[in-house]
Enzyme design. Sequence first.
Site, PDB file in Angstrom:
ATOM      1  N   HIS A   1      32.659  42.951  13.635  1.00  0.00           N
ATOM      2  CA  HIS A   1      32.406  42.827  15.086  1.00  0.00           C
ATOM      3  C   HIS A   1      30.913  42.565  15.314  1.00  0.00           C
ATOM      4  O   HIS A   1      30.186  43.390  15.893  1.00  0.00           O
ATOM      5  CB  HIS A   1      32.878  44.072  15.861  1.00  0.00           C
ATOM      6  CG  HIS A   1      33.104  43.785  17.324  1.00  0.00           C
ATOM      7  ND1 HIS A   1      34.069  44.412  18.074  1.00  0.00           N
ATOM      8  CD2 HIS A   1      32.483  42.933  18.167  1.00  0.00           C
ATOM      9  CE1 HIS A   1      34.030  43.961  19.328  1.00  0.00           C
ATOM     10  NE2 HIS A   1      33.056  43.062  19.403  1.00  0.00           N
TER      11      HIS A   1
ATOM     12  N   GLU B   1      39.242  49.190  15.139  1.00  0.00           N
ATOM     13  CA  GLU B   1      37.903  49.039  14.555  1.00  0.00           C
ATOM     14  C   GLU B   1      37.282  50.409  14.341  1.00  0.00           C
ATOM     15  O   GLU B   1      37.451  51.283  15.186  1.00  0.00           O
ATOM     16  CB  GLU B   1      37.020  48.207  15.504  1.00  0.00           C
ATOM     17  CG  GLU B   1      37.544  46.791  15.654  1.00  0.00           C
ATOM     18  CD  GLU B   1      36.703  45.916  16.582  1.00  0.00           C
ATOM     19  OE1 GLU B   1      35.601  46.339  16.977  1.00  0.00           O
ATOM     20  OE2 GLU B   1      37.157  44.817  16.902  1.00  0.00           O
TER      21      GLU B   1
ATOM     22  N   ARG C   1      38.812  39.687  21.174  1.00  0.00           N
ATOM     23  CA  ARG C   1      39.206  41.076  20.976  1.00  0.00           C
ATOM     24  C   ARG C   1      40.358  41.103  19.985  1.00  0.00           C
ATOM     25  O   ARG C   1      41.255  40.249  20.033  1.00  0.00           O
ATOM     26  CB  ARG C   1      39.625  41.731  22.296  1.00  0.00           C
ATOM     27  CG  ARG C   1      38.456  42.148  23.190  1.00  0.00           C
ATOM     28  CD  ARG C   1      37.632  43.289  22.561  1.00  0.00           C
ATOM     29  NE  ARG C   1      36.518  43.729  23.389  1.00  0.00           N
ATOM     30  CZ  ARG C   1      35.263  43.270  23.295  1.00  0.00           C
ATOM     31  NH1 ARG C   1      34.956  42.334  22.407  1.00  0.00           N
ATOM     32  NH2 ARG C   1      34.321  43.757  24.073  1.00  0.00           N
TER      33      ARG C   1
HETATM   34  C1  GLV Z   1      31.238  42.295  22.218  1.00  0.00           C
HETATM   35  O1  GLV Z   1      32.316  42.268  21.697  1.00  0.00           O
HETATM   36  C2  GLV Z   1      31.045  42.322  23.620  1.00  0.00           C
HETATM   37  O2  GLV Z   1      32.022  42.414  24.382  1.00  0.00           O
HETATM   38  O3  GLV Z   1      29.880  42.295  24.037  1.00  0.00           O
END
Ligand code: GLV
Length: 370
Positions: free
Chosen positions: A319, A297, A268
């Site tokens: 991401h 983000e 994260r």
């Molecule tokens: C992606 O970041 C997730 O948490 O699945």
Amino acid sequence: MPNRKFRIFATADIGDATFHRLRQRGYEVEIYPSPEPPPKSLIIEKVRGGIDGLITTLRDPIDAEIFEAGQDTLKAVAQYAVGFDNINRADANRYKIPFTNTADVLTEATAEFAFFALAALARKLWTAEHLVRENQWGYWHPSLPFLGDEMTGKTIAIIGTGRIGQAVIKKCIGFDMNILCYEAMGPNDKLVAAVQEEMDLRHQHGLQRERTSIKYVSMDEALSQSDFISIHVPLLREGESDTPTYHLINERTLHTMRPTAYLVNTSRGPVIDENALAKALKEKWIGGAALDVYEKEPLPPDSPLRDPEIEDRCRLYPHFASAGRTTRLSMDPNLGMAGRCVQGLIDILEQNYGGDVTKMPYVVNKEAFR
Ligand code: GLV
Ligand code: GLV
């Protein structure tokens, strides 16, 4: 089959097959049509309108306002992600609304992405391709215009040895790497024993030249003695845990890393202080960084991480680590986030496991129902 028609609102399109499966079971499903996240006010409106189930993902803030709007009607929140820092767990528990996530199915996809991102960074794949595309490749030379760094035989720090950290470790064994682990919850001795046995066997059979090792060390040791650093911790803010991970990577910890170290973050964004990282890259305290997640983000246009001066050593991804076709779309709950997300929802709404939420494998906040 359910004995009444459940109503579902999905904040994102998680694949036709998913919705087909729910509709086949008689569910009424509404999908937010835009690729952008819906405004929170719309989610509240849908919940207040009496939906039974809400399909969410990491970009939707799910807190007391939402749970309150659904306190008499909302039965389940099914999160399409392993991380759930967007869901306020204490609020969910207060309103006794179970939520599910999609752990396990994205473990390998995320781990291989972290490994590939480190490799691409260290071997300068992006910079090298630009050289060719921009017609700057004028000659072949042993060391010009630049060299990369190999991963084979080097030392990697795995910060967080949960599922994803362990999956990265498995890949590192195949690259003859020494592994330094850090885990706030304490060492996993079984993991160390199994991995060391595999390393020793590879060495005995001549599959790797040097004997390699794995061990748990302190965070500072892991950071200061590694060529590569991969982060696999959940985001825990101050007050949420005795071992918060917010800004775990900051000016101080960046200074403990080697000037040649490469860092990758697929966990994260807020685990890294981005201003400190941009400074570290600019002033060359470390060798480079590859990021898939950010403090905000999508990454803002004025982020210091976009500084052209650090472009050659700062890889930026959207991401994207779990974004493999099988991982995202498979309807098999043992393979795909889509399959696991709907199965979690169905378990709760159709009262599988005798209606006992604490027995349902994909429910996260079981503590609220004990
Ligand atoms: C992606 O970041 C997730 O948490 O699945
Ligand atoms: C964290 O959720 C992990 O799977 O390592």
